[in-house]
Scaffold this motif. Structure first.
Motif, short mmCIF file in Angstrom:
data_model
loop_
_atom_site.label_atom_id
_atom_site.label_comp_id
_atom_site.label_asym_id
_atom_site.label_seq_id
_atom_site.Cartn_x
_atom_site.Cartn_y
_atom_site.Cartn_z
N GLU A 1 0.86 -1.19 0.00
CA GLU A 1 0.00 0.00 0.00
C GLU A 1 0.90 1.23 0.00
O GLU A 1 1.79 1.34 0.83
N ASP A 2 0.66 2.16 -0.93
CA ASP A 2 1.53 3.34 -1.03
C ASP A 2 1.10 4.49 -0.13
O ASP A 2 1.90 5.36 0.17
N ASN A 3 -0.13 4.50 0.35
CA ASN A 3 -0.61 5.59 1.20
C ASN A 3 -0.24 5.32 2.66
O ASN A 3 -0.63 4.29 3.22
N SER A 4 0.50 6.24 3.28
CA SER A 4 1.02 5.99 4.63
C SER A 4 -0.11 5.86 5.66
O SER A 4 0.01 5.06 6.59
N GLU A 5 -1.19 6.60 5.50
CA GLU A 5 -2.30 6.46 6.45
C GLU A 5 -2.96 5.09 6.32
O GLU A 5 -3.30 4.47 7.32
N THR A 6 -3.14 4.64 5.10
CA THR A 6 -3.73 3.32 4.89
C THR A 6 -2.80 2.22 5.35
O THR A 6 -3.23 1.20 5.87
N GLN A 7 -1.47 2.43 5.22
CA GLN A 7 -0.50 1.47 5.75
C GLN A 7 -0.70 1.29 7.24
O GLN A 7 -0.77 0.15 7.74
N ASP B 1 -2.71 -3.23 -2.95
CA ASP B 1 -3.40 -2.03 -3.42
C ASP B 1 -3.24 -1.99 -4.94
O ASP B 1 -2.18 -2.36 -5.47
N SER C 1 1.43 3.20 -8.20
CA SER C 1 2.26 4.28 -8.76
C SER C 1 1.85 4.49 -10.21
O SER C 1 1.06 3.73 -10.77
#
Length: 127
Positions: free
Chosen positions: A13-19, A56, A60
């Motif tokens: 997952e690239d989104n830090s909040e979703t991580q 995800d 990118s």
């Protein structure tokens, strides 16, 4: 995998909040390794074996979760590891498209802990 072992999940997952959310939601039930993208995922599978993949789709501009799945499927040790598409694509037909692309399950965003846990448990269930 014996019944006593905690399943190891690779979440890409690239989104830090979703991580952080994935880690928080899954850590009680699974050993979860969260990485931000394709290259980190390829490194992770070199270092560890995984029981399931949570990918995800929009990773990118260059490579998607579907691209990553195909790269992983080319590896003998990853050919049969179940994969779950994690995506904001939730239009009619999207689920079928991802299953046809090689994913075993599909979870649309936003998701709940129950959504994730159910999808992971379904992929880990003996066929």
């Amino acid at each position: 995998m014996s019944a006593a072992e905690t399943p190891r999940i690779l979440a890409v997952e690239d989104n830090s909040e979703t991580q952080l959310l994935l880690e928080h939601l899954l850590k009680k039930s699974f050993e979860v390794v969260v990485v931000p993208g394709v290259d980190a995922a390829l490194e992770a599978v070199d270092d560890h074996s995984f029981d399931a993949l949570l990918l995800d789709i929009n990773l990118s501009e260059q490579r998607t979760g579907t691209d990553l799945l195909h790269l992983l499927r080319e590896r003998d040790d990853m050919a049969d590891v179940p994969a779950i598409a994690l995506t904001a694509y939730a239009m009619p037909g999207d689920r079928e498209d991802f299953l046809e692309a090689g994913f075993d399950q599909y979870v649309s965003k936003p998701f709940t802990r129950a959504d994730l846990k159910e999808a992971i448990e379904m992929t880990l269930a003996p066929k």
